[in-house]
Design an enzyme around this catalytic site. Structure first.
Site, short mmCIF file in Angstrom:
data_model
loop_
_atom_site.label_atom_id
_atom_site.label_comp_id
_atom_site.label_asym_id
_atom_site.label_seq_id
_atom_site.Cartn_x
_atom_site.Cartn_y
_atom_site.Cartn_z
N LYS A 110 -0.08 -20.97 1.01
CA LYS A 110 1.38 -20.91 1.05
C LYS A 110 2.03 -22.27 0.79
CE LYS A 110 2.40 -16.73 3.61
NZ LYS A 110 3.12 -16.10 4.72
N LYS A 194 -4.45 -10.08 -3.39
CA LYS A 194 -4.11 -9.00 -2.46
C LYS A 194 -2.72 -8.42 -2.75
CE LYS A 194 -1.98 -11.67 1.22
NZ LYS A 194 -1.85 -12.07 2.60
N LYS A 197 3.88 -8.59 -0.23
CA LYS A 197 5.33 -8.46 -0.43
C LYS A 197 5.88 -9.64 -1.20
CE LYS A 197 5.20 -8.88 4.52
NZ LYS A 197 5.31 -8.00 5.66
#
Ligand code: TYM
Length: 330
Positions: A110, A194, A197
């Site tokens: 991230k 994966k 969202k």
């Protein structure tokens, strides 16, 4: 057995959340005392729109109930409504080590190359997650594969805290990951990442709010390869997109990969995809219907969340008091 798990109220619920975590939460409700929460404090780790966060909490609560979480059986609440999560997080910040957090793959992914510009909260995120779990002395934490490392860190924090302060306050929890492919649902556009969202492509994931036509279209357009389906699971290993679609079929129906392949071996995706679309529509359409109804009852959702928070507060209070006493506070 005490079950605790959470989900961030960002974006809508998608098939990865549903198969990787939520449907297992639903099944565990009859076996154990369960606490499920909307991790709104975790959502503060990245840039967000406050109005969106506010409305997403109710939306996610409705999606969980529509998926089968029963507030009469489980404690359902928003994380920020129980201040003990933040308080325990701060105490555990004294136990967690920089080196441990530096190894978290989600932090590395991230933050990317912009570590200096990432929020402190993004780095500390797994310690808050540890507090969520340890506050309720959870034995089992049902999560998807991507959260396993955070639960392992929670174990390390619990063990070090118990050792450092000569206490048995914290229960060392087990990550509870569904077997086989269920734990990792991949993007429909790329079998190597994966389903998430945060993927910019809507075609990469299926939402609970998608119409039957949208679900069928996303499955039809899902990336595949030109080979027919093989007759054994091993032959799927080098074919990530095919493996993902067969894995989704297996997770939804509960059938083994081998049995599914026995039926479709030798056939192309032209035969398999419509069958997959049918079972996904059959899974999602009733959830979507219940979600539509629940959305019309915001006061009832607020009541459920308030009652859940009161119960969670009660359950967590003695553990927070124990942690404060152990470190010499209060
Ligand atoms: P979150 O909100 O990203 O995801 C919620 C749950 O869905 C699972 N999941 C998946 N499983 C399989 N395949 C996928 N593609 C997929 N995408 C998501 C996640 O593993 C998770 O179980 N940090 C957590 C929330 C959290 C939490 C906790 C969980 C906060 N505190 C304490 C457990 C215990 C998160 O961001 O999950």
């Amino acid at each position: 057995m005490r079950v605790v798990s959470g989900i961030q109220p960002t974006g809508g619920l998608h098939l990865g959340n549903l198969l990787g975590a939520i449907l297992r939460w639903v099944r565990m409700q009859d076996e154990a005392e369960c606490l499920f929460f909307l991790a709104d404090l975790h959502a503060l780790t990245v840039d967000l729109d406050p109005a969106e966060l506010h409305s997403n909490v109710r939306e996610m609560a409705a999606a969980l109930i529509a998926s089968g979480i029963d507030p009469a059986k489980s404690v359902l609440f928003r994380q920020s409504a129980v201040p003990a999560h933040s308080e325990l997080c701060w105490i555990l910040n004294g136990t967690a080590r920089m080196g441990w957090l530096n190894r978290m793959t989600q932090w590395k992914d991230k933050a990317g190359k912009n570590r200096e510009g990432a929020s402190v909260a993004l780095f500390d995120y797994p310690v808050l997650q540890a507090a969520d779990i340890l506050l309720y002395r959870a034995t089992h934490v049902p999560v998807g594969e991507d959260q396993k490392q955070h639960v392992e860190l929670t174990r390390d924090i619990a063990i070090k805290f118990n050792n450092d302060f000569a206490t048995e306050l914290f229960v060392v929890p087990e990550p509870f990951i569904g077997g086989g492919t269920t734990a990792r649902i991949m993007s429909l556009r790329d079998g190597k990442v994966k389903m998430s969202k945060s993927d910019p492509s809507e075609m990469s994931r299926i939402h609970l709010t998608d119409s039957d036509d949208e679900i069928s279209q996303k499955v039809r357009k899902a990336k595949t390869d030109p080979e027919p389906l093989p007759d054994n699971a091993e032959a799927l290993e080098a074919r990530p997109e095919a493996k993902n679609l067969v894995g989704i079929y297996s997770a939804v129906t509960g059938e083994s990969i081998d049995r599914i392949l026995a039926r479709f071996a030798g056939q192309g995706f032209g035969a398999f995809k419509p069958a997959l679309a049918d079972i996904l529509v059959a899974l999602i359409a009733p959830i979507r219907g219940r979600l539509d109804e629940l959305r019309r009852e915001p006061a009832e959702l607020d009541r459920i969340l308030a009652a859940g928070a009161a119960r969670a507060q009660e359950l967590g209070a003695p553990v927070l008091a124990g942690a404060k006493a152990a470190v010499g506070l209060g």
